[in-house]
Scaffold this active site. Structure first.
Site: not given
Ligand SMILES: *Cc1c(COP(=O)(O)O)cnc(C)c1O
Length: 401
Positions: A186, A214, A245
């Site tokens: 990320s 992602h 996302k």
């Molecule tokens: C954003 C993210 C999460 C968490 O996801 P949410 O649905 O926002 O709780 C988990 N793993 C990674 C790699 C992320 O970037």
């Protein structure tokens, strides 16, 4: 009377003052409109390079409509956890739809990607087990590993040799072994070496797990994720994804064998002890997967990648260092945290919103501006953003050469 009056939490005030003195205290940026490519943040209209709204689905008319219909039909909340009375037909339908989309036997939906990771790792592994984890894996994986009480060993970022060194050292481990990685990382936007990791998982008899937060909606056909991108079908036991996302709403899911999903229904603590999604969220997610599974979805993913290539090429041509990024997450390396924050602030004043990321989120001396383009950006918005970033970057001496 305010809570200030009591001394018990005085140490928090001290900690905040310390963060402020070190320039590590962050104000929340506040959006007064929708999560769009151009939006209003702290009262200023800006080109938005900060969201994970990869495909623009957070404001998509089809998601909005289905979400409202689900609220009309099923109400605002479920008022129960999934195992008591919080499972409606739409929750089951969404899980079936996700499993089909990911070509998995079954899927379970959690309240977030965070709880999907943490809840799954902690449920599947125990104190006699071993977890081998990439050093840049997400916080939710790290928390899940700690909650599981398993032994945790960390391999250098994307380093298959270092990973194998650990696997050799632990070859005779008597408990279960889990090899775990993010699909797309990320902060750097680079992709896990999944085929090599699958080879290792097979050779050393590990459970293979990937967090596609992602990569869902970004990599693979119609955004089916990292497994699809590399053609590693059938080689990954546990696939986690987020609905928060690219999918444009909120939540997380786990795909895998029916046994895995049934076990999580019985044992994953966020599933058992936290209320299920409101119908509005479920409806939006259903519409998102329907869209992704259609030619419109393919088109959005293509647009995301053509925007990504355009923006990345632009940054490189201007002399910026974009690190190891291979995806829509493109860091602009700056170095010192204070300078990265100043850079972010300066482009914001000229109408571009991209967050600075510094220690401890990334290592000391690796501070950066983090940009994310989406399918919803227009070319002229990206050109304008490049223009601002270029002018400010030159003025601050951030471009190379
Ligand atoms: C954003 C993210 C999460 C968490 O996801 P949410 O649905 O926002 O709780 C988990 N793993 C990674 C790699 C992320 O970037």
């Amino acid at each position: 009377m305010t809570s200030e009056a009591r001394p018990q939490l005085q140490y928090l005030h001290t900690a905040i003052e310390e963060l402020k003195a070190q320039n590590l205290y962050h104000e929340l940026p506040i959006l007064s409109g929708e999560q769009k490519a151009v939006t209003v943040v702290n009262g200023r209209e800006v080109i938005n390079l900060s969201s994970n709204n990869y495909l623009g689905l957070a404001t998509h008319p089809k998601l909005r409509r289905t979400s409202i219909e689900a609220t009309r039909k099923f109400g605002c909340g479920t008022a129960a956890v999934r195992t008591i009375a919080g499972t409606m037909t739409i929750h089951m339908d969404l899980e079936k739809q996700i499993a089909r989309f990911k070509d998995a036997e079954a899927a379970v939906v959690f309240q977030s990607g965070f709880t999907a990771n943490a809840g799954t790792v902690a449920a599947v592994l125990g104190k006699d087990d071993l977890i081998i984890s990439d050093e840049l894996n997400h916080a939710s994986i790290i928390d899940g590993c700690r909650l599981s009480k398993a032994t945790i060993k960390i391999f250098r970022h994307r380093d298959l040799e270092d990973c194998e060194r650990i696997l050799k050292e632990t070859e005779n481990w008597s408990g279960h072994k889990l090899l775990i990685t993010d699909g797309v990382f990320s902060m750097d936007g680079d992709i896990a070496p999944l085929p090599g990791l699958c080879d290792l998982a097979e050779k050393y008899n590990c459970i293979m797990m990937i967090d596609d937060a992602h990569s869902s909606g970004v990599l693979g056909r119609g955004g089916r994720g990292t497994v699809d991108h590399f053609g590693c079908h059938g080689r990954v036991d546990i696939q986690v994804g987020t609905l928060s996302k690219a999918i444009g709403s909120m939540g997380g899911y786990v795909c895998g064998s029916r046994d895995l999903i049934e076990f999580l229904y019985q044992r994953a603590r966020p599933f058992l002890f936290s209320t299920s999604h409101p119908p509005a969220v479920v409806g939006a997610c259903q519409a998102a997967f329907t869209l992704l599974d259609s030619p419109d979805g393919e088109r959005l993913v293509k647009k995301l990648w053509s925007n990504t290539k355009f923006f990345k090429r632009g940054l490189k041509k201007l002399g910026f260092d974009t690190g190891a990024s291979e995806t829509p997450i493109t860091p602009i390396m700056v170095g010192e945290a204070a300078k990265a924050f100043e850079f972010s602030k300066a482009i914001f004043e000229e109408g571009v919103f991209a967050q600075a990321i510094g220690y401890p989120t990334v290592p000391q001396g690796k501070a950066r501006l983090r940009t994310i383009v989406t399918a919803a950006h227009k070319r002229k918005e990206l050109e304008q953003a490049l223009d601002v970033i270029s002018r400010v970057g030159q003025r601050m001496g951030i471009t190379q050469g």
